[in-house]
Design a protein around this motif. Structure first.
Motif, mmCIF file in Angstrom:
data_model
loop_
_atom_site.group_PDB
_atom_site.id
_atom_site.type_symbol
_atom_site.label_atom_id
_atom_site.label_comp_id
_atom_site.label_asym_id
_atom_site.label_seq_id
_atom_site.Cartn_x
_atom_site.Cartn_y
_atom_site.Cartn_z
ATOM 1 N N UNK A 1 0.838 -1.205 0.000
ATOM 2 C CA UNK A 1 0.000 0.000 0.000
ATOM 3 C C UNK A 1 0.868 1.248 0.000
ATOM 4 N N UNK A 2 1.992 1.186 0.724
ATOM 5 C CA UNK A 2 2.914 2.317 0.760
ATOM 6 C C UNK A 2 3.493 2.634 -0.608
ATOM 7 N N UNK A 3 3.765 1.604 -1.384
ATOM 8 C CA UNK A 3 4.275 1.803 -2.745
ATOM 9 C C UNK A 3 3.201 2.423 -3.625
ATOM 10 N N UNK A 4 1.987 1.923 -3.499
ATOM 11 C CA UNK A 4 0.890 2.415 -4.334
ATOM 12 C C UNK A 4 0.601 3.897 -4.097
ATOM 13 N N UNK A 5 0.842 4.370 -2.877
ATOM 14 C CA UNK A 5 0.524 5.755 -2.517
ATOM 15 C C UNK A 5 1.624 6.749 -2.888
ATOM 16 N N UNK A 6 2.733 6.263 -3.447
ATOM 17 C CA UNK A 6 3.918 7.101 -3.595
ATOM 18 C C UNK A 6 3.978 7.885 -4.907
ATOM 19 N N UNK A 7 4.722 8.996 -4.861
ATOM 20 C CA UNK A 7 5.129 9.727 -6.064
ATOM 21 C C UNK A 7 6.548 9.342 -6.454
ATOM 22 N N UNK A 8 7.329 8.915 -5.461
ATOM 23 C CA UNK A 8 8.710 8.450 -5.668
ATOM 24 C C UNK A 8 8.919 7.240 -4.773
ATOM 25 N N UNK B 1 10.015 -3.791 -10.309
ATOM 26 C CA UNK B 1 10.030 -3.807 -11.787
ATOM 27 C C UNK B 1 8.658 -3.440 -12.360
ATOM 28 N N UNK B 2 7.612 -3.736 -11.594
ATOM 29 C CA UNK B 2 6.254 -3.396 -12.039
ATOM 30 C C UNK B 2 6.044 -1.885 -12.090
ATOM 31 N N UNK B 3 6.877 -1.141 -11.365
ATOM 32 C CA UNK B 3 6.712 0.316 -11.287
ATOM 33 C C UNK B 3 7.775 1.083 -12.067
ATOM 34 N N UNK B 4 8.620 0.351 -12.785
ATOM 35 C CA UNK B 4 9.763 0.963 -13.462
ATOM 36 C C UNK B 4 9.362 2.121 -14.367
ATOM 37 N N UNK B 5 8.283 1.964 -15.114
ATOM 38 C CA UNK B 5 7.865 3.011 -16.048
ATOM 39 C C UNK B 5 6.768 3.907 -15.490
ATOM 40 N N UNK B 6 6.418 3.694 -14.219
ATOM 41 C CA UNK B 6 5.333 4.477 -13.605
ATOM 42 C C UNK B 6 5.855 5.532 -12.643
ATOM 43 N N UNK B 7 6.893 5.182 -11.863
ATOM 44 C CA UNK B 7 7.391 6.064 -10.815
ATOM 45 C C UNK B 7 8.916 6.101 -10.814
ATOM 46 N N UNK B 8 9.513 7.228 -10.422
ATOM 47 C CA UNK B 8 10.963 7.260 -10.237
ATOM 48 C C UNK B 8 11.355 6.330 -9.083
ATOM 49 N N UNK C 1 26.644 -3.901 -9.416
ATOM 50 C CA UNK C 1 25.728 -5.051 -9.342
ATOM 51 C C UNK C 1 24.268 -4.598 -9.459
ATOM 52 N N UNK C 2 23.904 -3.539 -8.732
ATOM 53 C CA UNK C 2 22.523 -3.051 -8.777
ATOM 54 C C UNK C 2 22.232 -2.274 -10.063
ATOM 55 N N UNK C 3 23.250 -1.646 -10.606
ATOM 56 C CA UNK C 3 23.088 -0.910 -11.867
ATOM 57 C C UNK C 3 22.635 -1.844 -12.989
ATOM 58 N N UNK C 4 23.092 -3.072 -12.935
ATOM 59 C CA UNK C 4 22.763 -4.055 -13.976
ATOM 60 C C UNK C 4 21.288 -4.460 -13.942
ATOM 61 N N UNK C 5 20.587 -4.149 -12.856
ATOM 62 C CA UNK C 5 19.159 -4.457 -12.785
ATOM 63 C C UNK C 5 18.336 -3.531 -13.687
ATOM 64 N N UNK C 6 18.897 -2.370 -14.016
ATOM 65 C CA UNK C 6 18.310 -1.419 -14.975
ATOM 66 C C UNK C 6 16.897 -0.949 -14.595
#
Length: 300
Positions: free
Chosen positions: A83-90, A113-120, A142-147
């Motif tokens: 719910x916290x993710x759903x309520x966010x702008x970032x 990954x579900x929010x990659x194109x929806x939120x920063x 390592x984390x950069x490769x997750x894109x």
């Protein structure tokens, strides 16, 4: 607050347990609101932290650590995090400096990954004070490769290193908007709730590994005496087993006395008044598996 370019918005803080979410937010706000402990399941529900300066108001949502639920309380905590993710702008995702992505981290990354194109999505790599620079660079790579991350910022929440950079970055991603809360307000939680969290924090600090997960705190009384700068607070610490009750009380009552004394001092610092704190121990067997008990303790 006169600023035509004023920004505001909600930032969800996610991560597995014990990566420093509450430590970071208590540092940003300058007050201890969330319980802090090295033990998992310290944060159990979304807690709002409000940061305001002349440029922006950032409303942070400290979410429970994301992990596979093992009981009714765990199910509630996972729903709180989502719910916290759903309520966010970032979204801000906090990890530590581990050089592998573990199972829990992978679960969270897959959710994000579900929010990659929806939120920063901003990644904070916390506890950089514990590693060498070359090891940190490997973790970043390592984390950069997750894109999926718009920004990757190394920080030490404990030492406030990099926290100012993080705040500035959040502002860059927020849109112009109104001030939602009064400038001097730092949380939408009341003093009663924070007192409850402070007592639970002291219990987590001192108790053995098998006890803390099954602890809940209920404030029965929170009242200021008439014509006196003194609050009477009655609290009950609930445990899941009879054997745990003795551990919390301790030999000759010393453990309970230590928890109550430190809790009283912290609450007095919070409210700026003297406190008469009375603490009792009760057993609510396996309460984390009971819907009614989970809801009664405020997890609903």
């Amino acid at each position: 607050m006169e600023n035509n370019n004023f920004k505001s918005g909600y930032v969800s803080i996610v991560g597995r347990p014990n990566v420093g979410k509450s430590t970071l937010l208590n540092e940003i706000i300058g007050e201890k609101i969330s319980a802090i402990s090295s033990k998992p399941q310290t944060t159990r529900q979304n807690i709002t932290f409000i940061y305001t300066d002349s440029e922006a108001q950032i409303i942070f949502l400290d979410t429970p650590g994301i992990q596979k639920p093992k009981n009714k309380l765990g199910e509630y905590m996972l729903e709180e995090s989502k719910a916290g993710i759903e309520d966010a702008d970032v979204i801000t995702y906090i990890v530590d400096t581990s050089n592998i992505i573990g199972k829990q981290e992978r679960v969270i990354i897959d959710i994000l990954k579900e929010y990659k194109d929806k939120l920063p999505i901003i990644l904070l790599i916390n506890k950089i004070d514990t590693v060498k620079k070359e090891d940190l660079l490997q973790v970043i790579d390592m984390y950069n490769k997750e894109e999926i991350f718009d920004e990757i910022i190394p920080i030490s929440a404990l030492n406030a290193d990099g926290v100012d950079i993080y705040i500035k970055t959040v502002k860059d991603y927020l849109k112009e908007g109104p001030i939602f809360y009064p400038e001097d307000m730092i949380t939408d939680r009341n003093e009663r709730f924070i007192a409850q969290e402070l007592i639970r924090e002291k219990a987590l600090k001192y108790l053995q590994e098998e006890v803390p997960h099954g602890i809940a705190v209920e404030i029965e009384k929170f009242k200021k005496r008439e014509e006196k700068d003194l609050y009477d607070i009655n609290a009950i610490i609930y445990v899941e087993r009879e054997s745990h009750k003795g551990i919390v009380i301790g030999k000759n009552g010393q453990m309970l006395k230590k928890i109550a004394q430190e809790s009283r001092e912290s609450i007095e610092n919070l409210i700026g008044s003297q406190v008469n704190l009375q603490v009792w121990i009760k057993v609510d067997k396996n309460w984390r598996d009971k819907d009614n008990s989970v809801k009664r303790f405020g997890y609903n």
